[in-house]
Design a protein around this motif. Structure first.
Motif, PDB file in Angstrom:
ATOM      1  N   UNK A 133       4.047   1.391  18.924  1.00 24.94           N
ATOM      2  CA  UNK A 133       3.580   2.766  18.768  1.00 24.94           C
ATOM      3  C   UNK A 133       4.001   3.336  17.417  1.00 24.94           C
ATOM      4  N   UNK A 134       5.250   3.069  17.015  1.00 24.85           N
ATOM      5  CA  UNK A 134       5.725   3.549  15.717  1.00 24.85           C
ATOM      6  C   UNK A 134       4.912   2.923  14.593  1.00 24.85           C
ATOM      7  N   UNK A 135       4.595   1.655  14.743  1.00 26.71           N
ATOM      8  CA  UNK A 135       3.829   0.950  13.715  1.00 26.71           C
ATOM      9  C   UNK A 135       2.418   1.524  13.605  1.00 26.71           C
ATOM     10  N   UNK A 136       1.786   1.817  14.745  1.00 26.21           N
ATOM     11  CA  UNK A 136       0.448   2.405  14.719  1.00 26.21           C
ATOM     12  C   UNK A 136       0.468   3.792  14.071  1.00 26.21           C
ATOM     13  N   UNK A 137       1.484   4.588  14.377  1.00 21.87           N
ATOM     14  CA  UNK A 137       1.624   5.914  13.766  1.00 21.87           C
ATOM     15  C   UNK A 137       1.835   5.784  12.253  1.00 21.87           C
ATOM     16  N   UNK A 138       2.635   4.814  11.868  1.00 25.32           N
ATOM     17  CA  UNK A 138       2.884   4.555  10.451  1.00 25.32           C
ATOM     18  C   UNK A 138       1.594   4.170   9.731  1.00 25.32           C
ATOM     19  N   UNK A 139       0.796   3.312  10.356  1.00 26.77           N
ATOM     20  CA  UNK A 139      -0.472   2.899   9.756  1.00 26.77           C
ATOM     21  C   UNK A 139      -1.426   4.086   9.635  1.00 26.77           C
ATOM     22  N   UNK A 140      -1.445   4.958  10.645  1.00 29.49           N
ATOM     23  CA  UNK A 140      -2.298   6.138  10.610  1.00 29.49           C
ATOM     24  C   UNK A 140      -1.885   7.061   9.463  1.00 29.49           C
ATOM     25  N   UNK A 141      -0.583   7.239   9.259  1.00 28.23           N
ATOM     26  CA  UNK A 141      -0.095   8.068   8.158  1.00 28.23           C
ATOM     27  C   UNK A 141      -0.489   7.474   6.808  1.00 28.23           C
ATOM     28  N   UNK A 142      -0.401   6.160   6.703  1.00 28.05           N
ATOM     29  CA  UNK A 142      -0.793   5.506   5.455  1.00 28.05           C
ATOM     30  C   UNK A 142      -2.264   5.753   5.134  1.00 28.05           C
ATOM     31  N   UNK A 143      -3.110   5.658   6.158  1.00 32.01           N
ATOM     32  CA  UNK A 143      -4.542   5.874   5.956  1.00 32.01           C
ATOM     33  C   UNK A 143      -4.807   7.323   5.552  1.00 32.01           C
ATOM     34  N   UNK A 144      -4.137   8.274   6.208  1.00 35.81           N
ATOM     35  CA  UNK A 144      -4.318   9.689   5.871  1.00 35.81           C
ATOM     36  C   UNK A 144      -3.865   9.980   4.447  1.00 35.81           C
ATOM     37  N   UNK A 145      -2.728   9.419   4.040  1.00 31.15           N
ATOM     38  CA  UNK A 145      -2.231   9.620   2.681  1.00 31.15           C
ATOM     39  C   UNK A 145      -3.196   9.032   1.657  1.00 31.15           C
ATOM     40  N   UNK A 146      -3.754   7.869   1.964  1.00 30.71           N
ATOM     41  CA  UNK A 146      -4.703   7.237   1.049  1.00 30.71           C
ATOM     42  C   UNK A 146      -5.952   8.099   0.908  1.00 30.71           C
ATOM     43  N   UNK A 147      -6.443   8.649   2.022  1.00 31.14           N
ATOM     44  CA  UNK A 147      -7.628   9.510   1.964  1.00 31.14           C
ATOM     45  C   UNK A 147      -7.345  10.761   1.133  1.00 31.14           C
ATOM     46  N   UNK A 148      -6.155  11.323   1.298  1.00 30.72           N
ATOM     47  CA  UNK A 148      -5.775  12.514   0.545  1.00 30.72           C
ATOM     48  C   UNK A 148      -5.684  12.209  -0.955  1.00 30.72           C
ATOM     49  N   UNK A 149      -5.078  11.078  -1.292  1.00 31.53           N
ATOM     50  CA  UNK A 149      -4.996  10.678  -2.704  1.00 31.53           C
ATOM     51  C   UNK A 149      -6.375  10.454  -3.298  1.00 31.53           C
ATOM     52  N   UNK A 150      -7.249   9.812  -2.529  1.00 37.50           N
ATOM     53  CA  UNK A 150      -8.613   9.567  -3.010  1.00 37.50           C
ATOM     54  C   UNK A 150      -9.363  10.880  -3.249  1.00 37.50           C
ATOM     55  N   UNK A 151      -9.161  11.860  -2.355  1.00 32.39           N
ATOM     56  CA  UNK A 151      -9.825  13.159  -2.512  1.00 32.39           C
ATOM     57  C   UNK A 151      -9.318  13.878  -3.756  1.00 32.39           C
ATOM     58  N   UNK A 152      -8.010  13.832  -3.988  1.00 30.02           N
ATOM     59  CA  UNK A 152      -7.453  14.459  -5.178  1.00 30.02           C
ATOM     60  C   UNK A 152      -7.952  13.771  -6.444  1.00 30.02           C
ATOM     61  N   UNK A 153      -8.042  12.454  -6.399  1.00 30.29           N
ATOM     62  CA  UNK A 153      -8.528  11.693  -7.547  1.00 30.29           C
ATOM     63  C   UNK A 153      -9.987  12.043  -7.843  1.00 30.29           C
ATOM     64  N   UNK A 154     -10.796  12.140  -6.801  1.00 27.76           N
ATOM     65  CA  UNK A 154     -12.206  12.499  -6.979  1.00 27.76           C
ATOM     66  C   UNK A 154     -12.328  13.913  -7.549  1.00 27.76           C
ATOM     67  N   UNK A 155     -11.456  14.818  -7.110  1.00 28.33           N
ATOM     68  CA  UNK A 155     -11.468  16.190  -7.624  1.00 28.33           C
ATOM     69  C   UNK A 155     -11.154  16.195  -9.120  1.00 28.33           C
ATOM     70  N   UNK A 156     -10.130  15.433  -9.527  1.00 30.98           N
ATOM     71  CA  UNK A 156      -9.782  15.370 -10.946  1.00 30.98           C
ATOM     72  C   UNK A 156     -10.906  14.758 -11.769  1.00 30.98           C
ATOM     73  N   UNK A 157     -11.549  13.732 -11.229  1.00 37.46           N
ATOM     74  CA  UNK A 157     -12.670  13.120 -11.941  1.00 37.46           C
ATOM     75  C   UNK A 157     -13.812  14.120 -12.107  1.00 37.46           C
TER      76      UNK A 157
END
Length: 157
Positions: free
Chosen positions: A41-65
């Protein structure tokens, strides 16, 4: 160090129990959660957080572009250069309405003010080489003074 202790103690423990404890998984056969030292369960939560952080970084990167593309579009319009489809696509990808960061907007505003100054008559005179504005002002003032004196001497007025 831990590897040596495990191999020395683990091997002797296996001999002592006679291998009755069932089939143990080898070192390479651990699940990803066990390899990280977490429960499933901890591992699945960790993976979900990683995916959310990646999506957030991608959105910020697209905004800067998109902000950079907006700036390039502004300069293309200003200098009457051909439009770039890539910049238009980047702006539309973010949502179409992109505001420039405050620093970039301030730079553009200063650039526009400088352009307005250069477009004025005084700005054009400063661009002419070997022109001394102070001497030009002095000559103009002297000419006005001469006109005033000659007007005072005139008997008609």
């Amino acid at each position: 160090m831990a590897f040596m202790v495990k191999s020395m103690v683990g091997g002797q423990l296996k001999n002592l129990t006679g291998g009755l404890g069932g089939e143990e998984k080898g070192e390479g056969e651990k699940t990803p959660a066990e390899a990280q030292g977490m429960t499933r369960e901890e591992y699945e939560e960790y993976q979900k957080q990683l995916v959310e952080e990646k999506m957030e970084r991608d959105a910020q990167f697209a905004q800067r572009k998109a902000e950079r593309a907006t700036l390039r579009t502004h300069f293309r319009d200003k200098y009457r250069l051909p439009k770039n489809e890539t910049d238009d696509n980047q702006i539309q990808l973010v949502g179409g309405d992109v505001e420039l960061p405050k620093e970039l907007a301030k730079m553009i505003e200063q650039d526009n003010e400088e352009e307005e100054e250069k477009d004025s008559v005084i700005g054009q005179l400063t661009n002419i080489q070997n022109l001394d504005l102070d001497s030009l002002k002095d000559k103009a003032q002297a000419t006005l003074d001469d006109l005033k004196q000659s007007a005072e001497k005139c008997t008609v007025m």
